[in-house]
Design a protein around this motif. Structure first.
Motif: not given
Lengths: 165, 108, 360
Positions: C160, C164, C188-189, C192, C300, C344
Protein backbone atom coordinates in the motif's frame (compact mmCIF):
# COMPACT_ATOMS: atom_id res chain seq x y z
CA UNK A 1 -4.95 -11.50 -13.12
CA UNK A 2 -5.83 -8.40 -11.15
CA UNK A 3 -3.49 -9.40 -8.33
CA UNK A 4 -0.51 -9.53 -10.67
CA UNK A 5 -1.14 -6.64 -13.01
CA UNK A 6 -3.40 -4.26 -11.12
CA UNK A 7 -5.73 -4.29 -14.15
CA UNK A 8 -9.19 -5.91 -13.85
CA UNK A 9 -9.80 -8.76 -16.30
CA UNK A 10 -12.67 -8.84 -18.76
CA UNK A 11 -14.33 -11.40 -16.50
CA UNK A 12 -14.09 -8.99 -13.54
CA UNK A 13 -15.51 -6.14 -15.61
CA UNK A 14 -18.35 -8.17 -17.12
CA UNK A 15 -19.79 -8.56 -13.61
CA UNK A 16 -20.06 -4.78 -13.21
CA UNK A 17 -22.17 -4.13 -16.30
CA UNK A 18 -25.96 -3.99 -16.16
CA UNK A 19 -28.29 -5.49 -18.79
CA UNK A 20 -28.33 -4.07 -22.30
CA UNK A 21 -31.81 -2.77 -21.53
CA UNK A 22 -30.63 -0.83 -18.46
CA UNK A 23 -27.64 0.57 -20.32
CA UNK A 24 -29.97 2.07 -22.91
CA UNK A 25 -32.08 3.78 -20.22
CA UNK A 26 -29.49 6.27 -18.94
CA UNK A 27 -26.34 6.68 -16.86
CA UNK A 28 -25.30 3.92 -14.45
CA UNK A 29 -22.54 3.50 -11.87
CA UNK A 30 -19.80 0.96 -12.45
CA UNK A 31 -18.11 -0.29 -9.29
CA UNK A 32 -14.68 -1.58 -10.33
CA UNK A 33 -14.13 -2.98 -6.86
CA UNK A 34 -13.09 -6.62 -7.00
CA UNK A 35 -11.09 -7.28 -3.87
CA UNK A 36 -12.43 -7.86 -0.38
CA UNK A 37 -10.98 -5.06 1.73
CA UNK A 38 -12.49 -3.44 4.84
CA UNK A 39 -14.35 -0.53 3.25
CA UNK A 40 -17.96 0.69 3.02
CA UNK A 41 -18.35 4.48 2.49
CA UNK A 42 -20.17 3.93 -0.83
CA UNK A 43 -23.18 2.66 1.09
CA UNK A 44 -23.71 5.85 3.10
CA UNK A 45 -22.74 8.11 0.18
CA UNK A 46 -25.47 6.91 -2.22
CA UNK A 47 -28.54 9.08 -1.79
CA UNK A 48 -30.67 6.85 -4.02
CA UNK A 49 -30.23 3.79 -1.81
CA UNK A 50 -28.70 1.93 -4.73
CA UNK A 51 -25.84 0.47 -2.67
CA UNK A 52 -27.10 -2.27 -0.38
CA UNK A 53 -26.09 -2.21 3.30
CA UNK A 54 -22.93 -4.15 4.11
CA UNK A 55 -23.32 -7.19 6.35
CA UNK A 56 -19.53 -7.26 6.66
CA UNK A 57 -17.40 -4.31 5.58
CA UNK A 58 -15.04 -6.71 3.83
CA UNK A 59 -17.72 -7.71 1.34
CA UNK A 60 -17.84 -6.27 -2.17
CA UNK A 61 -20.48 -3.60 -2.73
CA UNK A 62 -23.81 -4.84 -4.08
CA UNK A 63 -25.48 -2.28 -6.30
CA UNK A 64 -29.10 -2.12 -7.50
CA UNK A 65 -28.72 -0.28 -10.78
CA UNK A 66 -32.49 0.17 -11.13
CA UNK A 67 -32.23 2.61 -8.23
CA UNK A 68 -29.11 4.30 -9.63
CA UNK A 69 -29.61 7.62 -11.41
CA UNK A 70 -25.97 8.13 -12.35
CA UNK A 71 -25.53 11.20 -10.16
CA UNK A 72 -21.86 10.40 -9.48
CA UNK A 73 -21.84 10.93 -5.70
CA UNK A 74 -20.28 7.46 -5.34
CA UNK A 75 -17.53 8.45 -7.77
CA UNK A 76 -16.42 11.20 -5.40
CA UNK A 77 -16.92 9.13 -2.25
CA UNK A 78 -14.95 5.97 -3.04
CA UNK A 79 -11.56 6.05 -1.25
CA UNK A 80 -10.13 3.73 -3.89
CA UNK A 81 -11.28 5.97 -6.78
CA UNK A 82 -12.76 2.78 -8.21
CA UNK A 83 -16.28 3.92 -9.16
CA UNK A 84 -17.28 5.49 -12.48
CA UNK A 85 -20.56 6.54 -14.06
CA UNK A 86 -21.11 5.58 -17.69
CA UNK A 87 -23.81 7.21 -19.83
CA UNK A 88 -24.19 5.49 -23.16
CA UNK A 89 -27.21 7.68 -23.96
CA UNK A 90 -25.30 11.00 -23.84
CA UNK A 91 -25.68 11.54 -27.57
CA UNK A 92 -25.92 9.50 -30.78
CA UNK A 93 -22.20 9.14 -31.22
CA UNK A 94 -20.76 10.08 -27.82
CA UNK A 95 -20.75 8.45 -24.41
CA UNK A 96 -20.12 10.34 -21.17
CA UNK A 97 -18.04 8.99 -18.31
CA UNK A 98 -17.84 10.62 -14.87
CA UNK A 99 -14.46 9.84 -13.34
CA UNK A 100 -12.48 11.00 -10.28
CA UNK A 101 -9.82 13.59 -11.13
CA UNK A 102 -7.44 14.65 -8.35
CA UNK A 103 -4.85 16.60 -10.29
CA UNK A 104 -4.13 20.24 -10.99
CA UNK A 105 -4.66 22.19 -13.12
CA UNK A 106 -8.31 21.23 -13.63
CA UNK A 107 -9.49 21.07 -17.21
CA UNK A 108 -11.74 23.88 -18.45
CA UNK A 109 -15.23 23.08 -19.70
CA UNK A 110 -14.98 22.14 -23.36
CA UNK A 111 -11.25 21.41 -23.15
CA UNK A 112 -9.92 18.57 -25.27
CA UNK A 113 -8.22 15.82 -23.26
CA UNK A 114 -6.46 12.55 -23.95
CA UNK A 115 -8.47 9.54 -22.76
CA UNK A 116 -6.79 6.47 -21.28
CA UNK A 117 -7.85 2.91 -20.65
CA UNK A 118 -7.09 0.77 -17.63
CA UNK A 119 -3.66 -0.15 -19.02
CA UNK A 120 -2.72 3.51 -19.26
CA UNK A 121 -2.92 3.47 -23.07
CA UNK A 122 -4.41 6.46 -24.86
CA UNK A 123 -7.47 5.22 -26.75
CA UNK A 124 -9.07 8.42 -27.99
CA UNK A 125 -9.53 12.13 -27.51
CA UNK A 126 -12.35 13.47 -25.41
CA UNK A 127 -14.00 16.72 -24.36
CA UNK A 128 -14.51 17.78 -20.76
CA UNK A 129 -18.17 18.67 -20.25
CA UNK A 130 -17.79 19.83 -16.67
CA UNK A 131 -15.78 19.26 -13.50
CA UNK A 132 -17.84 18.88 -10.34
CA UNK A 133 -15.82 20.03 -7.38
CA UNK A 134 -16.73 19.46 -3.78
CA UNK A 135 -16.91 22.13 -1.11
CA UNK A 136 -13.15 22.17 -0.53
CA UNK A 137 -9.91 20.46 -1.47
CA UNK A 138 -10.74 17.51 0.79
CA UNK A 139 -13.42 16.43 -1.69
CA UNK A 140 -12.63 14.46 -4.84
CA UNK A 141 -13.47 16.40 -8.01
CA UNK A 142 -15.38 14.45 -10.66
CA UNK A 143 -14.70 15.15 -14.32
CA UNK A 144 -17.46 14.54 -16.89
CA UNK A 145 -15.85 13.55 -20.19
CA UNK A 146 -17.52 12.96 -23.56
CA UNK A 147 -15.82 10.85 -26.24
CA UNK A 148 -16.67 8.42 -29.07
CA UNK A 149 -19.22 5.92 -27.76
CA UNK A 150 -17.30 2.77 -28.71
CA UNK A 151 -14.81 3.49 -25.92
CA UNK A 152 -17.36 3.81 -23.11
CA UNK A 153 -16.16 0.64 -21.38
CA UNK A 154 -12.49 1.62 -21.70
CA UNK A 155 -12.02 5.27 -20.77
CA UNK A 156 -11.16 5.55 -17.10
CA UNK A 157 -8.56 8.36 -16.92
CA UNK A 158 -7.83 11.62 -18.71
CA UNK A 159 -4.82 13.85 -19.13
CA UNK A 160 -4.69 17.47 -20.23
CA UNK A 161 -3.09 18.10 -23.57
CA UNK A 162 -1.80 21.57 -22.74
CA UNK A 163 1.92 21.96 -22.25
CA UNK A 164 2.52 18.45 -23.55
CA UNK A 165 5.86 18.07 -25.30
CA UNK B 1 11.82 22.41 -7.20
CA UNK B 2 9.10 23.69 -4.92
CA UNK B 3 5.53 22.58 -5.50
CA UNK B 4 3.51 25.57 -6.66
CA UNK B 5 0.04 24.08 -6.83
CA UNK B 6 -1.33 20.84 -5.43
CA UNK B 7 -4.76 19.23 -5.84
CA UNK B 8 -5.24 18.53 -2.14
CA UNK B 9 -2.69 20.44 -0.11
CA UNK B 10 -2.39 24.15 0.36
CA UNK B 11 1.13 25.26 1.21
CA UNK B 12 1.01 28.49 3.22
CA UNK B 13 3.16 31.48 2.25
CA UNK B 14 6.23 31.52 4.43
CA UNK B 15 8.83 34.19 5.07
CA UNK B 16 12.01 33.79 3.03
CA UNK B 17 15.30 33.46 4.90
CA UNK B 18 18.87 32.96 3.67
CA UNK B 19 21.17 30.14 4.69
CA UNK B 20 24.72 29.61 3.40
CA UNK B 21 25.77 26.27 1.92
CA UNK B 22 29.54 25.98 1.34
CA UNK B 23 29.59 29.78 1.17
CA UNK B 24 26.70 30.01 -1.33
CA UNK B 25 23.55 31.86 -0.28
CA UNK B 26 20.49 29.62 -0.57
CA UNK B 27 16.91 30.85 -0.34
CA UNK B 28 14.97 28.98 2.34
CA UNK B 29 11.54 29.23 3.89
CA UNK B 30 11.12 29.96 7.58
CA UNK B 31 10.19 26.84 9.53
CA UNK B 32 11.50 24.27 7.06
CA UNK B 33 14.30 21.81 7.78
CA UNK B 34 17.71 22.53 6.25
CA UNK B 35 17.53 19.40 4.07
CA UNK B 36 14.29 20.65 2.51
CA UNK B 37 15.81 24.02 1.61
CA UNK B 38 18.89 22.37 0.16
CA UNK B 39 16.82 19.88 -1.82
CA UNK B 40 14.65 22.66 -3.22
CA UNK B 41 17.86 24.31 -4.39
CA UNK B 42 18.97 21.09 -6.09
CA UNK B 43 21.56 20.16 -3.47
CA UNK B 44 21.43 16.48 -2.63
CA UNK B 45 24.96 15.54 -1.52
CA UNK B 46 25.04 16.43 2.17
CA UNK B 47 28.17 14.73 3.41
CA UNK B 48 30.98 12.30 2.62
CA UNK B 49 31.24 8.99 4.43
CA UNK B 50 34.01 8.30 6.91
CA UNK B 51 35.76 5.22 5.55
CA UNK B 52 35.21 5.29 1.80
CA UNK B 53 34.43 8.95 1.13
CA UNK B 54 31.10 8.12 -0.52
CA UNK B 55 28.53 10.84 -1.17
CA UNK B 56 25.52 10.68 1.13
CA UNK B 57 22.16 12.42 1.20
CA UNK B 58 19.19 11.96 3.50
CA UNK B 59 17.21 8.72 3.69
CA UNK B 60 14.38 8.74 6.21
CA UNK B 61 13.78 12.53 6.39
CA UNK B 62 12.36 12.13 9.88
CA UNK B 63 15.40 12.02 12.19
CA UNK B 64 15.83 8.25 12.57
CA UNK B 65 18.67 7.14 10.33
CA UNK B 66 21.70 9.51 10.64
CA UNK B 67 22.29 9.70 6.89
CA UNK B 68 21.94 13.48 6.66
CA UNK B 69 24.50 14.67 9.20
CA UNK B 70 26.07 18.03 8.33
CA UNK B 71 28.04 20.75 10.07
CA UNK B 72 25.74 23.63 11.01
CA UNK B 73 27.14 26.89 12.46
CA UNK B 74 30.31 25.02 13.36
CA UNK B 75 28.54 22.11 15.09
CA UNK B 76 28.90 18.71 13.40
CA UNK B 77 26.51 15.74 13.25
CA UNK B 78 23.40 17.86 12.93
CA UNK B 79 20.44 15.96 11.49
CA UNK B 80 19.51 18.44 8.79
CA UNK B 81 16.29 16.64 7.92
CA UNK B 82 14.80 17.81 11.22
CA UNK B 83 16.90 20.87 12.11
CA UNK B 84 15.06 24.00 11.05
CA UNK B 85 16.67 26.81 9.08
CA UNK B 86 17.55 30.15 10.72
CA UNK B 87 18.42 33.29 8.82
CA UNK B 88 22.20 33.47 8.32
CA UNK B 89 22.83 29.82 9.20
CA UNK B 90 26.12 28.43 7.86
CA UNK B 91 25.83 24.86 6.57
CA UNK B 92 28.75 22.75 5.38
CA UNK B 93 29.07 19.25 4.00
CA UNK B 94 30.54 17.07 6.70
CA UNK B 95 33.51 14.93 5.84
CA UNK B 96 33.76 11.90 8.07
CA UNK B 97 32.81 11.96 11.71
CA UNK B 98 33.04 15.68 12.35
CA UNK B 99 34.93 17.52 15.07
CA UNK B 100 32.94 19.14 17.88
CA UNK B 101 33.70 22.80 18.48
CA UNK B 102 36.12 23.54 21.31
CA UNK B 103 34.32 24.14 24.60
CA UNK B 104 35.41 26.56 27.32
CA UNK B 105 38.15 29.20 27.37
CA UNK B 106 41.28 27.08 27.23
CA UNK B 107 42.76 25.99 23.94
CA UNK B 108 44.68 22.85 24.92
CA UNK C 1 10.48 15.85 39.02
CA UNK C 2 7.27 16.22 37.01
CA UNK C 3 4.41 13.85 37.67
CA UNK C 4 1.73 12.47 35.41
CA UNK C 5 -0.81 9.69 35.54
CA UNK C 6 -0.41 8.48 31.97
CA UNK C 7 2.48 9.36 29.68
CA UNK C 8 1.84 8.68 25.99
CA UNK C 9 5.00 8.69 23.89
CA UNK C 10 4.32 9.31 20.21
CA UNK C 11 1.40 11.44 19.00
CA UNK C 12 0.45 9.76 15.75
CA UNK C 13 -2.97 8.14 15.21
CA UNK C 14 -2.43 5.59 17.97
CA UNK C 15 -0.99 8.00 20.53
CA UNK C 16 -3.59 10.71 19.89
CA UNK C 17 -6.37 8.15 20.20
CA UNK C 18 -4.86 6.74 23.41
CA UNK C 19 -4.48 10.18 24.98
CA UNK C 20 -8.04 11.22 24.06
CA UNK C 21 -9.49 7.95 25.34
CA UNK C 22 -7.65 8.11 28.67
CA UNK C 23 -8.47 11.80 29.09
CA UNK C 24 -12.16 11.10 28.46
CA UNK C 25 -12.08 8.83 31.51
CA UNK C 26 -10.75 11.69 33.61
CA UNK C 27 -7.11 10.57 33.68
CA UNK C 28 -4.36 13.22 33.56
CA UNK C 29 -2.37 12.55 30.41
CA UNK C 30 0.93 13.88 29.12
CA UNK C 31 1.20 13.47 25.35
CA UNK C 32 4.77 13.61 24.09
CA UNK C 33 6.10 13.92 20.55
CA UNK C 34 9.51 14.81 19.11
CA UNK C 35 7.97 16.78 16.22
CA UNK C 36 6.76 20.38 16.49
CA UNK C 37 3.24 19.27 15.68
CA UNK C 38 0.89 16.41 16.52
CA UNK C 39 -0.32 13.81 14.01
CA UNK C 40 2.59 11.50 13.25
CA UNK C 41 2.31 10.09 9.74
CA UNK C 42 -1.29 11.33 9.34
CA UNK C 43 -0.02 14.76 8.27
CA UNK C 44 1.25 13.28 5.02
CA UNK C 45 -1.68 11.03 4.16
CA UNK C 46 -3.51 12.95 1.46
CA UNK C 47 -5.50 9.88 0.38
CA UNK C 48 -8.91 8.91 1.70
CA UNK C 49 -9.03 6.27 4.37
CA UNK C 50 -10.77 2.92 4.05
CA UNK C 51 -12.47 0.99 6.86
CA UNK C 52 -15.93 1.82 8.13
CA UNK C 53 -17.54 5.06 9.26
CA UNK C 54 -16.31 4.37 12.79
CA UNK C 55 -12.76 4.73 11.51
CA UNK C 56 -13.63 7.80 9.41
CA UNK C 57 -13.69 6.00 6.05
CA UNK C 58 -13.71 8.36 3.09
CA UNK C 59 -11.96 11.10 5.03
CA UNK C 60 -8.42 12.07 4.07
CA UNK C 61 -5.73 11.15 6.57
CA UNK C 62 -4.63 14.78 6.87
CA UNK C 63 -8.14 15.83 7.94
CA UNK C 64 -8.33 13.03 10.50
CA UNK C 65 -4.92 14.13 11.81
CA UNK C 66 -5.99 17.75 12.16
CA UNK C 67 -9.19 16.77 13.94
CA UNK C 68 -7.45 14.50 16.46
CA UNK C 69 -4.70 17.08 17.04
CA UNK C 70 -7.19 19.91 17.63
CA UNK C 71 -9.11 17.79 20.10
CA UNK C 72 -5.94 16.83 21.98
CA UNK C 73 -4.72 20.43 22.15
CA UNK C 74 -8.00 21.63 23.58
CA UNK C 75 -8.54 18.76 26.02
CA UNK C 76 -8.10 20.03 29.60
CA UNK C 77 -6.84 16.62 30.76
CA UNK C 78 -4.08 16.42 28.16
CA UNK C 79 -0.78 18.23 28.60
CA UNK C 80 0.95 18.27 25.20
CA UNK C 81 4.78 18.35 25.07
CA UNK C 82 6.08 18.97 21.56
CA UNK C 83 9.68 18.99 20.28
CA UNK C 84 10.15 16.54 23.12
CA UNK C 85 12.10 13.33 22.62
CA UNK C 86 11.67 10.50 25.08
CA UNK C 87 15.18 9.40 25.94
CA UNK C 88 14.71 6.53 28.35
CA UNK C 89 12.34 4.77 30.72
CA UNK C 90 13.54 3.45 34.03
CA UNK C 91 12.25 0.72 36.32
CA UNK C 92 11.05 3.24 38.89
CA UNK C 93 8.56 4.54 36.30
CA UNK C 94 10.69 7.54 35.45
CA UNK C 95 10.62 8.75 31.87
CA UNK C 96 13.47 11.04 30.83
CA UNK C 97 12.89 13.58 28.11
CA UNK C 98 14.75 16.19 26.10
CA UNK C 99 12.74 19.21 25.06
CA UNK C 100 14.43 22.10 23.25
CA UNK C 101 17.77 21.23 24.83
CA UNK C 102 16.34 20.91 28.35
CA UNK C 103 16.57 17.60 30.21
CA UNK C 104 13.36 16.66 31.99
CA UNK C 105 12.51 13.79 34.33
CA UNK C 106 8.91 12.69 34.68
CA UNK C 107 7.37 10.10 36.95
CA UNK C 108 4.53 8.43 35.06
CA UNK C 109 2.17 6.00 36.76
CA UNK C 110 1.43 4.42 33.40
CA UNK C 111 3.26 4.52 30.05
CA UNK C 112 1.70 4.07 26.61
CA UNK C 113 4.25 3.55 23.86
CA UNK C 114 2.93 4.59 20.45
CA UNK C 115 6.20 5.40 18.71
CA UNK C 116 5.29 3.95 15.33
CA UNK C 117 7.76 2.33 12.96
CA UNK C 118 10.66 3.23 10.70
CA UNK C 119 11.48 2.35 7.10
CA UNK C 120 13.44 -0.72 6.13
CA UNK C 121 16.44 -0.63 3.85
CA UNK C 122 17.19 -2.92 0.92
CA UNK C 123 20.70 -4.18 0.24
CA UNK C 124 22.07 -3.65 -3.28
CA UNK C 125 25.22 -2.02 -4.68
CA UNK C 126 25.19 1.79 -4.38
CA UNK C 127 22.11 1.80 -2.18
CA UNK C 128 23.65 4.75 -0.32
CA UNK C 129 23.55 7.18 -3.25
CA UNK C 130 21.83 10.50 -2.60
CA UNK C 131 18.45 10.20 -4.28
CA UNK C 132 17.61 6.85 -2.73
CA UNK C 133 15.04 7.66 -0.09
CA UNK C 134 12.47 5.88 2.02
CA UNK C 135 8.90 6.21 0.74
CA UNK C 136 7.91 8.04 3.90
CA UNK C 137 10.79 10.44 3.34
CA UNK C 138 9.49 11.26 -0.11
CA UNK C 139 6.03 11.82 1.35
CA UNK C 140 7.48 14.13 4.00
CA UNK C 141 9.37 16.15 1.41
CA UNK C 142 6.37 16.50 -0.91
CA UNK C 143 3.41 16.74 1.43
CA UNK C 144 4.90 18.44 4.47
CA UNK C 145 7.67 20.62 3.04
CA UNK C 146 6.20 21.19 -0.43
CA UNK C 147 9.39 20.21 -2.26
CA UNK C 148 9.48 17.89 -5.29
CA UNK C 149 11.78 14.92 -4.62
CA UNK C 150 12.96 14.84 -8.25
CA UNK C 151 11.77 14.40 -11.83
CA UNK C 152 11.46 10.64 -12.31
CA UNK C 153 11.00 8.13 -9.52
CA UNK C 154 11.53 4.38 -9.44
CA UNK C 155 9.34 2.93 -6.68
CA UNK C 156 10.46 -0.27 -5.00
CA UNK C 157 7.60 -2.13 -3.36
CA UNK C 158 3.99 -2.57 -4.42
CA UNK C 159 2.48 -2.71 -0.96
CA UNK C 160 0.00 0.00 0.00
CA UNK C 161 2.75 2.49 0.82
CA UNK C 162 4.51 2.04 -2.54
CA UNK C 163 1.27 2.31 -4.50
CA UNK C 164 -0.10 5.27 -2.53
CA UNK C 165 3.16 7.25 -2.63
CA UNK C 166 3.40 6.61 -6.39
CA UNK C 167 -0.01 8.23 -6.81
CA UNK C 168 0.98 11.13 -4.55
CA UNK C 169 4.12 11.67 -6.66
CA UNK C 170 1.98 11.94 -9.78
CA UNK C 171 -0.24 14.45 -7.96
CA UNK C 172 2.86 16.51 -7.10
CA UNK C 173 3.81 16.61 -10.78
CA UNK C 174 6.61 14.04 -10.51
CA UNK C 175 6.94 11.18 -13.00
CA UNK C 176 6.95 7.56 -11.82
CA UNK C 177 8.98 5.31 -14.11
CA UNK C 178 7.76 2.01 -12.65
CA UNK C 179 6.88 0.16 -9.49
CA UNK C 180 9.10 -2.86 -8.84
CA UNK C 181 7.86 -5.68 -6.62
CA UNK C 182 9.77 -8.81 -5.61
CA UNK C 183 6.67 -10.89 -4.97
CA UNK C 184 4.86 -12.47 -7.92
CA UNK C 185 1.78 -10.46 -7.01
CA UNK C 186 0.85 -6.94 -5.88
CA UNK C 187 0.71 -6.78 -2.09
CA UNK C 188 -1.26 -3.55 -1.74
CA UNK C 189 -4.94 -2.98 -2.46
CA UNK C 190 -5.94 -3.69 -6.06
CA UNK C 191 -7.72 -0.34 -6.31
CA UNK C 192 -4.47 1.53 -5.54
CA UNK C 193 -2.69 -0.50 -8.21
CA UNK C 194 -5.48 -0.03 -10.77
CA UNK C 195 -5.34 3.73 -10.22
CA UNK C 196 -1.66 4.07 -11.11
CA UNK C 197 -1.90 1.55 -13.95
CA UNK C 198 -4.50 3.65 -15.74
CA UNK C 199 -2.14 6.59 -15.23
CA UNK C 200 0.50 4.73 -17.20
CA UNK C 201 2.73 3.49 -14.39
CA UNK C 202 3.98 -0.07 -15.06
CA UNK C 203 4.04 -2.51 -12.13
CA UNK C 204 6.79 -5.11 -12.51
CA UNK C 205 6.11 -8.06 -10.25
CA UNK C 206 8.83 -10.68 -9.61
CA UNK C 207 11.41 -7.96 -10.10
CA UNK C 208 14.04 -6.47 -7.87
CA UNK C 209 16.80 -3.90 -7.95
CA UNK C 210 20.14 -5.29 -9.04
CA UNK C 211 22.17 -2.12 -8.72
CA UNK C 212 21.88 1.66 -8.51
CA UNK C 213 24.01 3.90 -10.73
CA UNK C 214 25.29 7.44 -10.49
CA UNK C 215 28.44 9.40 -9.80
CA UNK C 216 27.51 11.56 -6.81
CA UNK C 217 23.74 11.28 -7.06
CA UNK C 218 21.35 8.66 -8.41
CA UNK C 219 21.06 8.64 -12.20
CA UNK C 220 19.47 5.27 -12.88
CA UNK C 221 18.98 1.73 -11.70
CA UNK C 222 19.22 -1.76 -13.14
CA UNK C 223 16.30 -3.97 -12.26
CA UNK C 224 15.95 -7.66 -13.05
CA UNK C 225 13.49 -10.47 -12.83
CA UNK C 226 13.87 -12.72 -9.82
CA UNK C 227 13.18 -16.43 -9.77
CA UNK C 228 11.28 -18.53 -7.21
CA UNK C 229 14.53 -18.71 -5.21
CA UNK C 230 14.53 -14.88 -4.89
CA UNK C 231 17.75 -14.70 -6.94
CA UNK C 232 18.10 -12.40 -9.92
CA UNK C 233 17.99 -14.02 -13.34
CA UNK C 234 20.99 -12.98 -15.48
CA UNK C 235 19.97 -11.73 -18.90
CA UNK C 236 16.75 -10.13 -17.66
CA UNK C 237 18.38 -6.85 -16.65
CA UNK C 238 16.62 -3.62 -17.58
CA UNK C 239 18.06 -0.13 -17.06
CA UNK C 240 15.61 2.44 -15.76
CA UNK C 241 16.56 6.10 -15.79
CA UNK C 242 15.57 7.80 -12.54
CA UNK C 243 16.81 10.52 -10.21
CA UNK C 244 14.93 9.21 -7.19
CA UNK C 245 14.48 5.67 -5.97
CA UNK C 246 11.86 5.24 -3.32
CA UNK C 247 12.15 2.22 -1.01
CA UNK C 248 8.75 1.06 0.21
CA UNK C 249 9.91 -2.32 1.42
CA UNK C 250 8.34 -2.46 4.82
CA UNK C 251 8.51 -0.91 8.25
CA UNK C 252 10.06 -2.02 11.54
CA UNK C 253 8.43 -1.14 14.86
CA UNK C 254 10.35 1.47 16.90
CA UNK C 255 10.68 -0.36 20.19
CA UNK C 256 13.68 1.05 22.06
CA UNK C 257 11.63 2.21 25.07
CA UNK C 258 9.97 -1.20 25.32
CA UNK C 259 13.30 -3.05 25.34
CA UNK C 260 14.53 -0.72 28.01
CA UNK C 261 11.38 -1.11 30.09
CA UNK C 262 12.20 -4.81 30.25
CA UNK C 263 9.24 -5.93 28.15
CA UNK C 264 9.46 -9.46 26.86
CA UNK C 265 10.06 -9.08 23.12
CA UNK C 266 9.51 -11.55 20.31
CA UNK C 267 10.60 -11.51 16.69
CA UNK C 268 7.58 -11.80 14.38
CA UNK C 269 8.34 -11.19 10.71
CA UNK C 270 4.73 -10.54 9.77
CA UNK C 271 4.58 -7.71 12.31
CA UNK C 272 7.76 -6.07 11.00
CA UNK C 273 10.36 -7.25 13.48
CA UNK C 274 10.68 -7.41 17.23
CA UNK C 275 7.50 -6.53 19.09
CA UNK C 276 6.53 -6.53 22.74
CA UNK C 277 4.38 -9.42 23.86
CA UNK C 278 1.08 -7.95 25.00
CA UNK C 279 -2.32 -9.12 26.22
CA UNK C 280 -5.67 -8.08 24.80
CA UNK C 281 -5.62 -4.98 27.03
CA UNK C 282 -2.48 -4.08 25.06
CA UNK C 283 -0.43 -4.25 28.26
CA UNK C 284 3.10 -5.59 27.86
CA UNK C 285 4.86 -7.92 30.28
CA UNK C 286 6.22 -4.82 32.02
CA UNK C 287 3.36 -3.92 34.32
CA UNK C 288 1.91 -0.50 33.57
CA UNK C 289 3.50 -0.30 30.13
CA UNK C 290 1.05 -0.42 27.22
CA UNK C 291 1.68 -0.45 23.48
CA UNK C 292 -0.41 0.37 20.41
CA UNK C 293 -0.19 1.30 16.75
CA UNK C 294 2.69 0.30 14.50
CA UNK C 295 5.00 0.02 17.53
CA UNK C 296 2.92 -3.00 18.55
CA UNK C 297 3.08 -4.55 15.09
CA UNK C 298 3.03 -2.88 11.67
CA UNK C 299 -0.52 -2.62 10.39
CA UNK C 300 -2.18 0.60 9.33
CA UNK C 301 -3.73 3.82 10.57
CA UNK C 302 -7.36 2.73 11.00
CA UNK C 303 -6.30 -0.11 13.32
CA UNK C 304 -3.80 2.18 15.03
CA UNK C 305 -6.63 4.53 16.02
CA UNK C 306 -8.76 1.73 17.45
CA UNK C 307 -5.78 0.07 19.15
CA UNK C 308 -4.65 3.39 20.57
CA UNK C 309 -8.08 4.01 22.01
CA UNK C 310 -8.07 0.56 23.64
CA UNK C 311 -4.62 1.14 25.16
CA UNK C 312 -5.77 4.50 26.52
CA UNK C 313 -8.87 2.98 28.11
CA UNK C 314 -6.79 0.09 29.51
CA UNK C 315 -4.25 2.43 31.07
CA UNK C 316 -7.02 4.56 32.56
CA UNK C 317 -8.90 1.47 33.80
CA UNK C 318 -5.77 0.20 35.55
CA UNK C 319 -5.83 3.44 37.54
CA UNK C 320 -9.48 2.88 38.40
CA UNK C 321 -10.61 5.61 36.01
CA UNK C 322 -12.75 3.75 33.53
CA UNK C 323 -15.91 2.20 35.00
CA UNK C 324 -17.36 0.95 31.69
CA UNK C 325 -14.02 -0.44 30.54
CA UNK C 326 -15.28 -3.94 29.67
CA UNK C 327 -17.84 -2.49 27.27
CA UNK C 328 -15.33 -0.10 25.67
CA UNK C 329 -12.82 -2.92 25.35
CA UNK C 330 -15.38 -5.21 23.71
CA UNK C 331 -16.30 -2.48 21.19
CA UNK C 332 -12.65 -1.85 20.31
CA UNK C 333 -11.86 -5.53 19.93
CA UNK C 334 -14.90 -5.96 17.71
CA UNK C 335 -13.81 -3.09 15.45
CA UNK C 336 -10.28 -4.50 15.22
CA UNK C 337 -11.71 -7.89 14.36
CA UNK C 338 -13.86 -6.35 11.64
CA UNK C 339 -10.90 -4.49 10.12
CA UNK C 340 -8.80 -7.65 10.15
CA UNK C 341 -11.48 -10.11 9.04
CA UNK C 342 -11.06 -10.06 5.27
CA UNK C 343 -8.38 -11.61 3.07
CA UNK C 344 -6.25 -8.46 3.36
CA UNK C 345 -6.13 -8.96 7.13
CA UNK C 346 -4.46 -12.35 6.83
CA UNK C 347 -0.94 -11.06 7.45
CA UNK C 348 -1.81 -9.23 10.66
CA UNK C 349 -3.91 -12.14 11.91
CA UNK C 350 -1.03 -14.56 11.31
CA UNK C 351 1.40 -12.14 12.92
CA UNK C 352 -0.69 -11.74 16.04
CA UNK C 353 -1.15 -15.51 16.30
CA UNK C 354 2.59 -16.01 16.05
CA UNK C 355 3.05 -13.38 18.76
CA UNK C 356 0.68 -15.23 21.03
CA UNK C 357 2.46 -18.50 20.24
CA UNK C 358 -0.55 -20.02 18.57
CA UNK C 359 -0.25 -22.35 15.60
CA UNK C 360 -1.66 -20.70 12.48
Amino acid sequence: MLEQTGVPTNEDLARTLPTEERRKKGPYAVFECFQKIPCDPCYSACRQGAVKPFADINHLPEVDLDKCNGCGTCVAACPGLAVFVVDETFSDDEALVKLPYEFVPFPENGESVACFNRDGLEVCSGRVVRVVKGKDKMATPVAWVAFPKEYCHDVRHIALKRGMA
Amino acid sequence: MRIEQHPILTFPERKKVTIYFEGRPIEAREGEPIASALHAAGIRVLRWSTEMNRPRGFFCAIGNCSSCLMEVDGVPNVRVCVEKVRDGMVVKQQKGKGVPPAVGGDEG
Amino acid sequence: MRQTEIAVVGAGPAGLSAALAAASCGARVTLIDREDRLGGQLVKQTHKFFGSQKQRAGIRGIAIGTDLADRAMSDPNIDVMLECTALAYYSDNVLTLEQREKYIKMKAQRLVVTTGASEKMLPFPNNDLPGIYGAGAVQTLMNVHGVKPGQRVLMIGAGNIGLIVSYQLLQAGVGVAAVVEALPRIGGYAVHASKIRRMGVPILTSHSVKEAHGKDVLEGATVWRIGPDWQGIPGTEKYIECDVMCLAVGLSPLTELLWQAGCEMKYVGALGGHVAIHDDNLETTAKGVFVAGDASGVEEASSAMVGGRLAGYSAAASLGRCPDFQQKKAEALEQLSELRAGPTGEKIRKGLMALRGEAS
